[in-house]
Scaffold this active site. Structure first.
Site, PDB file in Angstrom:
ATOM      1  N   HIS A  85       1.421  11.317  -8.625  1.00  0.00           N
ATOM      2  CA  HIS A  85       1.450   9.867  -8.823  1.00  0.00           C
ATOM      3  C   HIS A  85       1.875   9.581 -10.259  1.00  0.00           C
ATOM      4  CE1 HIS A  85       0.156   5.713  -9.331  1.00  0.00           C
ATOM      5  NE2 HIS A  85       0.306   5.618  -8.025  1.00  0.00           N
ATOM      6  N   GLU A 133       8.356   5.028  -6.716  1.00  0.00           N
ATOM      7  CA  GLU A 133       7.621   3.945  -7.393  1.00  0.00           C
ATOM      8  C   GLU A 133       8.151   3.809  -8.822  1.00  0.00           C
ATOM      9  OE1 GLU A 133       3.321   3.233  -5.758  1.00  0.00           O
ATOM     10  OE2 GLU A 133       3.294   4.788  -7.267  1.00  0.00           O
TER      11      GLU A 133
END
Ligand code: G3P
EC number: 5.3.1.1
Length: 214
Positions: A85, A133
């Protein structure tokens, strides 16, 4: 569409949000899951919601103080894990090691990446899915599908060019049903989101609005 709600370390009640995700999941064809902090995995999984870890380390049983072992995460009730992430970046070799560790523990994997070039590299490691992202849009409420639609389409093409079995999610700034629909129209098979649900006054209403147009 797969809707994965990352609770990060937001000060929400993880069990209450998990129950909301579980209940709204019953009302839709979409697949909803939640990724709480490691310390909350067990309590969240006990609600019956599909539970994901936010991270696993590229390690095996042994001398690894402070690390997240894939087997322990699975034992706590997780069925999948995020890897790399934007807020928990790994080196390429460690992403590979984490994917292998997750596979060893039968965890589904979503490897996150900043941009289409990284998506190609991530897809080459053979995860179940990758998630693009753009870091600058995370937490802004401005959806990637609107601010930078090309990045989603380019990520879908980059992953397909490497491994057509790897599905692509997108995330950052997603908070409405229209955002989820737009992500699907750009070729994403799911979305990764956090603040739109974890910081909502009424997570159930936020989730219902997200899946309403699906
Ligand atoms: O993991 C999802 C996340 O990074 C996106 O956050 O708050 O923009 O939905 P948010």
């Amino acid at each position: 569409m797969f809707v994965l709600v990352n609770l990060k370390t937001y000060p929400c009640d993880p069990v209450a949000v998990a129950e909301a995700v579980r209940d709204v999941n019953e009302t839709t064809d979409a697949r909803l899951a939640v990724a709480p902090q490691a310390a909350h995995l067990e309590r969240v999984a006990e609600t019956g919601v599909e539970t994901w870890a936010q991270h696993v380390d590229p390690i095996d049983y042994g001398s690894n103080t402070g690390h997240a072992l894939a087997e322990s995460v699975a034992e706590a009730g997780a069925v999948g894990t995020l890897i790399n992430h934007s807020e928990q970046r790994l080196k390429l070799a460690d992403i590979d090691g984490s994917v292998q560790a997750a596979r060893r523990a039968d965890l589904e994997t979503v490897v996150c990446a900043n941009n289409p070039a990284q998506i190609g590299a991530a897809a080459a490691l053979g995860p179940d899915a990758v998630a693009v992202e753009p870091p600058e849009l995370i937490g802004t409420g401005t959806p990637v599908s609107q601010a930078d639609p090309d990045v989603v389409e380019d990520a879908v093409n980059a992953a397909a060019g490497v491994d057509s079995e790897v599905s692509v999610l997108c995330g950052a700034g997603i908070s409405t049903g229209d955002d989820v629909v737009a992500a699907g129209e750009l070729g994403a098979e799911g979305v990764l989101l956090a603040s739109g649900v974890a910081k909502a006054d009424d997570p159930t209403a936020a989730l219902e609005a997200l899946v309403d147009p699906l």
